[in-house]
Design a protein around this motif. Structure first.
Motif, PDB file in Angstrom:
ATOM      1  N   ILE A 106       0.955  -1.219  -0.014  1.00 30.08           N
ATOM      2  CA  ILE A 106      -0.073  -0.070   0.144  1.00 30.08           C
ATOM      3  C   ILE A 106       0.780   1.240   0.148  1.00 30.08           C
ATOM      4  O   ILE A 106       1.724   1.370   0.885  1.00 30.08           O
ATOM      5  CB  ILE A 106      -0.893   0.088   1.359  1.00 30.08           C
ATOM      6  N   GLY A 107       1.008   2.150  -0.937  1.00 27.75           N
ATOM      7  CA  GLY A 107       1.644   3.209  -1.048  1.00 27.75           C
ATOM      8  C   GLY A 107       0.680   4.523  -1.120  1.00 27.75           C
ATOM      9  O   GLY A 107      -0.106   4.652  -1.683  1.00 27.75           O
ATOM     10  N   VAL A 108       1.038   5.176  -0.040  1.00 26.51           N
ATOM     11  CA  VAL A 108       0.181   6.331   0.374  1.00 26.51           C
ATOM     12  C   VAL A 108       0.895   7.634   0.150  1.00 26.51           C
ATOM     13  O   VAL A 108       1.940   7.966   0.322  1.00 26.51           O
ATOM     14  CB  VAL A 108      -0.297   6.402   1.691  1.00 26.51           C
ATOM     15  N   SER A 109       0.100   8.602  -0.999  1.00 27.44           N
ATOM     16  CA  SER A 109       0.669   9.937  -1.133  1.00 27.44           C
ATOM     17  C   SER A 109       0.595  10.789  -0.120  1.00 27.44           C
ATOM     18  O   SER A 109      -0.685  10.949   0.646  1.00 27.44           O
ATOM     19  CB  SER A 109      -0.114  10.292  -2.595  1.00 27.44           C
ATOM     20  N   LEU A 110       1.778  11.249   0.337  1.00 27.83           N
ATOM     21  CA  LEU A 110       1.454  12.374   1.239  1.00 27.83           C
ATOM     22  C   LEU A 110       1.710  13.821   0.923  1.00 27.83           C
ATOM     23  O   LEU A 110       2.885  14.132   0.881  1.00 27.83           O
ATOM     24  CB  LEU A 110       2.699  11.940   2.339  1.00 27.83           C
ATOM     25  N   GLY A 165      11.911  11.655  -1.497  1.00 27.35           N
ATOM     26  CA  GLY A 165      12.535  12.196  -2.869  1.00 27.35           C
ATOM     27  C   GLY A 165      11.765  11.768  -4.091  1.00 27.35           C
ATOM     28  O   GLY A 165      10.617  11.332  -3.821  1.00 27.35           O
ATOM     29  N   ASP A 166      12.240  11.861  -5.353  1.00 28.93           N
ATOM     30  CA  ASP A 166      11.602  11.396  -6.344  1.00 28.93           C
ATOM     31  C   ASP A 166      11.355   9.688  -6.389  1.00 28.93           C
ATOM     32  O   ASP A 166      12.325   9.004  -6.089  1.00 28.93           O
ATOM     33  CB  ASP A 166      12.571  11.717  -7.634  1.00 28.93           C
ATOM     34  N   GLY A 167      10.138   9.574  -6.508  1.00 25.62           N
ATOM     35  CA  GLY A 167       9.602   7.962  -6.387  1.00 25.62           C
ATOM     36  C   GLY A 167       9.708   7.126  -7.708  1.00 25.62           C
ATOM     37  O   GLY A 167       9.533   5.957  -7.553  1.00 25.62           O
ATOM     38  N   GLU A 168      10.047   7.815  -8.753  1.00 26.50           N
ATOM     39  CA  GLU A 168       9.962   6.869 -10.185  1.00 26.50           C
ATOM     40  C   GLU A 168      10.876   5.708 -10.095  1.00 26.50           C
ATOM     41  O   GLU A 168      10.216   4.548 -10.438  1.00 26.50           O
ATOM     42  CB  GLU A 168      10.455   7.998 -11.377  1.00 26.50           C
ATOM     43  N   VAL A 171      10.125   3.287  -6.561  1.00 23.53           N
ATOM     44  CA  VAL A 171       8.818   2.455  -6.480  1.00 23.53           C
ATOM     45  C   VAL A 171       8.977   1.257  -7.315  1.00 23.53           C
ATOM     46  O   VAL A 171       8.485  -0.015  -6.862  1.00 23.53           O
ATOM     47  CB  VAL A 171       7.745   3.394  -6.962  1.00 23.53           C
ATOM     48  N   VAL A 172       9.758   1.225  -8.221  1.00 24.80           N
ATOM     49  CA  VAL A 172      10.104  -0.216  -9.047  1.00 24.80           C
ATOM     50  C   VAL A 172      10.992  -0.925  -8.170  1.00 24.80           C
ATOM     51  O   VAL A 172      10.890  -2.235  -8.266  1.00 24.80           O
ATOM     52  CB  VAL A 172      10.516   0.132 -10.448  1.00 24.80           C
ATOM     53  N   GLN A 173      12.149  -0.344  -7.818  1.00 23.72           N
ATOM     54  CA  GLN A 173      12.998  -1.241  -6.998  1.00 23.72           C
ATOM     55  C   GLN A 173      12.470  -1.497  -5.760  1.00 23.72           C
ATOM     56  O   GLN A 173      12.861  -2.771  -5.343  1.00 23.72           O
ATOM     57  CB  GLN A 173      14.219   0.018  -6.529  1.00 23.72           C
ATOM     58  N   ILE A 174      11.706  -1.204  -4.869  1.00 21.30           N
ATOM     59  CA  ILE A 174      10.937  -1.491  -3.984  1.00 21.30           C
ATOM     60  C   ILE A 174       9.964  -2.876  -4.230  1.00 21.30           C
ATOM     61  O   ILE A 174       9.958  -3.889  -3.866  1.00 21.30           O
ATOM     62  CB  ILE A 174       9.912  -0.638  -3.161  1.00 21.30           C
ATOM     63  N   SER A 175       9.361  -2.565  -5.496  1.00 22.41           N
ATOM     64  CA  SER A 175       8.300  -3.863  -5.890  1.00 22.41           C
ATOM     65  C   SER A 175       9.302  -5.007  -6.349  1.00 22.41           C
ATOM     66  O   SER A 175       9.178  -6.035  -6.080  1.00 22.41           O
ATOM     67  CB  SER A 175       7.738  -3.216  -7.165  1.00 22.41           C
ATOM     68  N   THR A 191      13.018  -8.490   8.116  1.00 15.19           N
ATOM     69  CA  THR A 191      14.038  -8.644   6.976  1.00 15.19           C
ATOM     70  C   THR A 191      13.717  -8.169   5.708  1.00 15.19           C
ATOM     71  O   THR A 191      14.848  -7.778   5.268  1.00 15.19           O
ATOM     72  CB  THR A 191      13.955 -10.449   6.777  1.00 15.19           C
ATOM     73  N   LEU A 192      12.629  -8.166   5.376  1.00 15.06           N
ATOM     74  CA  LEU A 192      12.205  -7.301   4.182  1.00 15.06           C
ATOM     75  C   LEU A 192      12.600  -5.788   4.290  1.00 15.06           C
ATOM     76  O   LEU A 192      12.955  -5.174   3.516  1.00 15.06           O
ATOM     77  CB  LEU A 192      10.717  -7.529   3.939  1.00 15.06           C
ATOM     78  N   LEU A 193      12.216  -5.249   5.287  1.00 17.28           N
ATOM     79  CA  LEU A 193      12.414  -3.841   5.544  1.00 17.28           C
ATOM     80  C   LEU A 193      14.006  -3.768   5.555  1.00 17.28           C
ATOM     81  O   LEU A 193      14.398  -2.436   5.298  1.00 17.28           O
ATOM     82  CB  LEU A 193      12.045  -3.350   7.092  1.00 17.28           C
ATOM     83  N   LYS A 194      14.714  -4.560   6.294  1.00 15.83           N
ATOM     84  CA  LYS A 194      16.228  -4.269   6.137  1.00 15.83           C
ATOM     85  C   LYS A 194      16.691  -4.417   4.541  1.00 15.83           C
ATOM     86  O   LYS A 194      17.715  -3.506   4.126  1.00 15.83           O
ATOM     87  CB  LYS A 194      17.128  -5.610   6.746  1.00 15.83           C
ATOM     88  N   LEU A 195      16.222  -5.123   3.687  1.00 10.35           N
ATOM     89  CA  LEU A 195      16.407  -5.103   2.382  1.00 10.35           C
ATOM     90  C   LEU A 195      16.195  -3.916   1.751  1.00 10.35           C
ATOM     91  O   LEU A 195      16.731  -3.212   0.793  1.00 10.35           O
ATOM     92  CB  LEU A 195      15.856  -6.285   1.668  1.00 10.35           C
ATOM     93  N   LEU A 196      14.893  -3.452   2.085  1.00 14.36           N
ATOM     94  CA  LEU A 196      14.504  -2.116   1.381  1.00 14.36           C
ATOM     95  C   LEU A 196      15.224  -0.964   1.862  1.00 14.36           C
ATOM     96  O   LEU A 196      15.429   0.176   1.146  1.00 14.36           O
ATOM     97  CB  LEU A 196      12.972  -1.872   1.849  1.00 14.36           C
ATOM     98  N   SER A 197      15.852  -1.023   3.032  1.00  9.29           N
ATOM     99  CA  SER A 197      16.882   0.111   3.495  1.00  9.29           C
ATOM    100  C   SER A 197      17.964   0.439   2.668  1.00  9.29           C
ATOM    101  O   SER A 197      18.512   1.590   2.925  1.00  9.29           O
ATOM    102  CB  SER A 197      17.065  -0.037   5.178  1.00  9.29           C
ATOM    103  N   LYS A 198      18.417  -0.404   1.816  1.00  9.76           N
ATOM    104  CA  LYS A 198      19.545  -0.410   0.996  1.00  9.76           C
ATOM    105  C   LYS A 198      19.128   0.500  -0.076  1.00  9.76           C
ATOM    106  O   LYS A 198      20.246   0.775  -0.847  1.00  9.76           O
ATOM    107  CB  LYS A 198      20.078  -1.810   0.480  1.00  9.76           C
ATOM    108  N   ILE A 199      17.791   0.704  -0.386  1.00 11.70           N
ATOM    109  CA  ILE A 199      17.510   1.441  -1.692  1.00 11.70           C
ATOM    110  C   ILE A 199      17.592   3.104  -1.457  1.00 11.70           C
ATOM    111  O   ILE A 199      17.114   3.326  -0.368  1.00 11.70           O
ATOM    112  CB  ILE A 199      15.992   1.007  -1.980  1.00 11.70           C
ATOM    113  N   GLU A 200      18.020   3.721  -2.275  1.00  9.09           N
ATOM    114  CA  GLU A 200      18.224   4.977  -2.299  1.00  9.09           C
ATOM    115  C   GLU A 200      16.791   5.769  -2.043  1.00  9.09           C
ATOM    116  O   GLU A 200      16.010   5.503  -2.572  1.00  9.09           O
ATOM    117  CB  GLU A 200      18.975   5.734  -3.265  1.00  9.09           C
TER     118      GLU A 200
END
Length: 838
Positions: A106-110, A165-168, A171-175, A191-200
């Motif tokens: 679920i991605g929420v626009s803030l 920042g810019d999500g273009e 959002v694909v890298q997270i997916s 564990t997943l969050l640890k992997l995601l934390s490596k994404i800029e």
């Protein structure tokens, strides 16, 4: 089950097409055949969310991935929320009517702090626990992104992660990471969050722990040594790849019902109060060639006529005259209006002024922000009164009827003289330039300090002070050519709390939601008394977050979020504000040292002025209208059905849908004359919202050599679900409509009409009722003489045959309500279909 119930309640709400979801260019995939489902949530009403360009970008990017399905959610209006809660129906997606809770992400626009309670509305209806610590691994990954994510701390307890920042790309890298994680199976969310934390740009709030001392943050402790801060994600350049050339075309009444063309991102002017000007650096322009090509393709896929140029500073675009020339060259009916939000006087060259005079005007805003030159220098606005006056004069001479001036109250170092200067400047401009029917609208709002700006530590005016200044403007800004508007001081106060809040505000948001706060960004929905009760019951002091000045050494809640702008630069800019010193625009001067650019990957992208003229290629696309003489057109009559989801289209909505379908079909159509040409289109009847019909007709002027069968085929390829073009013929005034009767089949959800009651009505000689005409006059109507026959088919179905009486067209709902006294909800939920005879 939910899907059927959802369709049933659409008949009970205002503007049901907010929720119908069968828009042109919406993407519907088989959710069972993809690797990832992504819910894009915009926590505001449909007409706001569908107008947001960022949502369209992410929707397009994600759905371009074959193994990902992105679907949209919007906040329900109060009537819809009440029905969903009563029927125990969760929030369902626009595309597939799937439960929000069933999506992988679920991605929420803030976008706006006053939307925060709406997030809880969506979670609550979908039975999603508010706090991330209360959600086990079976719940979706919930992430947020947008400008409010630059201070994510007030929402940190509710979200698993944020994109800064810019999500273009992020959002694909997270997916991709989530897909990979799902395939591995049996993994924990941590564990997943640890992997995601490596994404800029990805911030995981549970990996940081704020430490308080005396109610103030002493430090924010990272739990992992290799994850001590989060640097904003940057998109180095704007290309065609990430542009949504086939945006979803909203129904209902979106606030921006036109093609949105992002010509540049970022601003280099350096206004010291402006968060967007800091967090979206550096300036990145789209190329002129790309913009013309994007517009050509987008007009073809949408049928829009109006174009809005999106940028923080539209007038600064390097090739603005060339761009406008190219857009106007696209042809009549395809680019009738170009929205230019604001252009500085020094940018209004003779060439550009000539172009502006050719287009229909929308809005024009000038934002002096402050009334005095002293205060404009303090905030680094770089606008002189001479420039403001020249811009107003030029805009009014170029054809704009109304000019909007935007000012702020409560800016740092403001004095009473600065408030008076708003009055004197506005009245001088009105007296000098607003002649005839031309007016100046002055809009004021409270200054709200925002994160990552030079003024981020400043105090916000108290509610009492703001009201005092506003009253001064009301009393002193009196001029027959000036209209004063203002934002609610109470709304600004609540916004200010969230803008610089921390994690202690979590309980406040939940309490405000429980008290009934909803859609707080809408003046007619905002209830400050509910917020006051929430403050009292949670022990939150609003003044701690608003009127309190932050000391230079105080740790700010967002200090571990790296926007790219150096803290030293923000400090230096504040010092220059104290000294009333201006910082020049780095677009035209030396680098100001803000720290964003590395001049390798991240740097300003400015395009050289294009001295050539980019013409559209008629052979390359089908949107180029031919300039045909009137005698080249003839009138056609088109027959269509309006069934299923199309029954919720209002008449004006249907007219817009047909007009855009005609354009997407590439049909040349006759337009009216004048500065604002409109398509020559009319309808035989206007059906009420909710009624189906097997055959209706419309009239339109098309090229006389077109074969009717081709018109049918072309239009059927462009109309939304529920509309079908059944036949077409040249209009013949000698062929009269001999249908004296209208036949309706009416189906009820439950038995509600007996044969005896129907016979009683048919035995009447007359049944007179009173109603109001469009002009407000009382008139009498004999409903009995409008009814030819009512047939009882079964306990849930009747047939009603109506006829015109005294030139009045009566609808079945009037008879069911006035004589049979059926409940309003029973009538609204009945399926009424006008059936074709013969």
């Amino acid at each position: 089950m939910h899907k059927q119930n959802y369709q049933d309640i659409l008949a009970l709400v205002q503007m049901p097409t907010r929720y119908a979801g069968n828009e042109i260019n919406a993407v519907k995939k088989d959710l069972e055949q993809v690797d990832l489902t992504f819910a894009l949530v915009f926590p505001d009403l449909y007409e706001i969310g569908t107008s947001h360009f960022g949502l369209q970008i992410l929707y397009s990017i994600l759905n371009a991935c074959k193994n990902i399905a992105a679907e949209r959610f919007f906040a329900p209006a109060p009537d819809m929320e009440a029905l969903l809660e009563k029927k125990q129906i969760p929030c369902l997606s626009m595309e597939s009517q799937k439960d929000l809770k069933s999506f992988d992400i679920i991605g929420v626009s803030l976008l706006y702090e006053l939307n925060f309670t709406n997030i809880l509305t969506l979670f609550c209806l979908s039975k999603i626990p508010f706090y991330s610590k209360e959600r086990n691994d079976s719940f979706p990954l919930i992430i947020g992104g947008g400008p409010c994510a630059f201070n994510p701390e007030p929402l940190a307890d509710f979200f698993d992660a944020f994109v800064i920042g810019d999500g273009e790309k992020a959002v694909v890298q997270i997916s991709e990471k989530v897909i990979e994680f799902k395939k591995q199976g049996d993994g924990q969310k941590k564990t997943l969050l640890k992997l995601l934390s490596k994404i800029e740009g990805v911030y995981v709030p549970s990996f940081f722990e704020p430490v308080y001392e005396g109610g103030i943050i002493r430090c924010v402790t990272p739990l992992y040594e290799d994850y001590r801060s989060v640097k904003r994600a940057f998109l180095p350049s704007l290309t065609k790849d990430s542009f949504p050339v086939s945006p979803v075309i909203p129904f209902a009444k979106p606030v921006h019902d036109r093609l949105r063309l992002e010509i540049a991102r970022g601003c280099s002017r350096g206004c010291r109060f402006c968060q967007a000007g800091m967090i979206y650096r550096p300036v990145r322009e789209r190329s002129l060639e790309d913009l013309i090509d994007i517009t050509r393709r987008s007009l073809e896929t949408t049928g829009y006529s109006d174009v809005s140029l999106l940028s923080l500073s539209t007038g600064d675009y390097s090739n603005l005259p060339q761009l406008m020339t190219g857009l106007l060259d696209l042809g009549q009916g395809h680019c009738n209006a170009i929205s230019l939000p604001s252009i500085r006087a020094e940018k209004l060259t003779p060439e550009l002024m000539n172009l502006i005079m050719k287009v229909r005007k929308t809005g024009f805003t000038i934002a002096p922000e402050a009334g005095s030159q002293r205060l404009r220098d303090i905030i680094n606005k770089n606008l002189t009164e001479e420039s403001i006056s020249s811009t107003v004069e030029n805009a009014l001479n170029l054809g704009w009827k109304n000019i909007k001036l935007y000012f702020m109250m409560g800016l740092p170092f403001e004095t009473p003289g600065d408030i008076e200067a708003i009055c004197s400047l506005s009245k001088r401009l009105a007296s000098s330039y607003a002649r005839g029917k031309k007016t100046i609208n002055v809009s004021t709002a409270s200054f709200i300090p925002k994160a990552h700006t030079p003024f981020q530590r400043c105090a916000q005016d108290s509610l009492a002070t703001t009201k005092e200044k506003l009253q001064y403007l009301k009393d002193n800004l009196r001029h027959r050519k000036v209209n004063l508007k203002w934002q609610s001081p109470e709304m600004s106060m609540v916004e200010g709390i969230w803008a610089r809040g921390d994690r202690k505000l979590s309980k406040l948001l939940v309490k405000a939601f429980e008290k009934g706060c909803r859609l707080d960004g809408w003046a007619d929905k905002f209830d400050f008394s509910l917020w006051q009760k929430a403050f009292e019951e949670t022990g939150i002091d609003p003044l701690f977050y608003t009127t309190r000045k932050r000391k230079a050494e105080e740790v700010l809640p967002w200090d571990h979020i790296d926007s790219g702008v150096l803290p030293g630069f923000l400090k230096k800019e504040f010092q220059k504000a104290e000294e009333k010193t201006i910082t020049p625009d780095c677009r035209e001067n030396d680098c100001t040292g803000c720290g964003v650019c590395d001049f390798k990957r991240i740097k300003p992208v400015l395009h050289e002025i294009n001295t050539g003229f980019i013409k559209t290629d008629p052979e390359k696309d089908n949107i180029q209208s031919k300039n045909l003489p009137d005698e080249a057109f003839k009138k056609f009559e088109i027959f269509f059905s309006k069934l299923g989801p199309a029954r919720f289209f209002g008449h004006l909505e249907l007219a817009t849908i047909i007009q855009r379908a005609v354009k997407r079909a590439g049909l040349n159509v006759k337009y009216s004359k004048g500065f604002n040409p409109s398509m020559r289109l009319s309808f035989e009847n206007a059906l009420p919202v909710g009624m189906e019909s097997e055959e209706e007709s419309l009239f339109i002027y098309l090229e006389k050599d077109l074969m009717p069968c081709k018109i049918v085929d072309l239009l059927n390829g462009t109309v939304p679900e529920g509309l079908c073009i059944n036949a077409c013929r040249p209009f013949n005034r000698l062929v009269k409509n001999n249908n004296l009767f209208s036949y309706y089949i009416i189906g009820f959800n439950n038995p509600c009409l007996g044969l005896e009651k129907i016979d009683e009505f048919m035995d009447l000689q007359e049944f007179i009722v009173e109603d109001l005409s469009k002009k407000g006059k009382i008139r009498k109507v004999d409903l009995r003489k409008s009814v030819e026959k009512i047939s009882f088919i079964d306990e849930k179905t009747i047939e009603m045959v109506l006829k015109k009486y005294n030139e009045r067209t009566i609808r079945p709902a009037q008879i069911l309500e006035k004589y049979f006294r059926l409940d309003k909800n029973v009538i609204q939920t009945a399926r009424m279909k006008k059936v074709k005879q013969g």
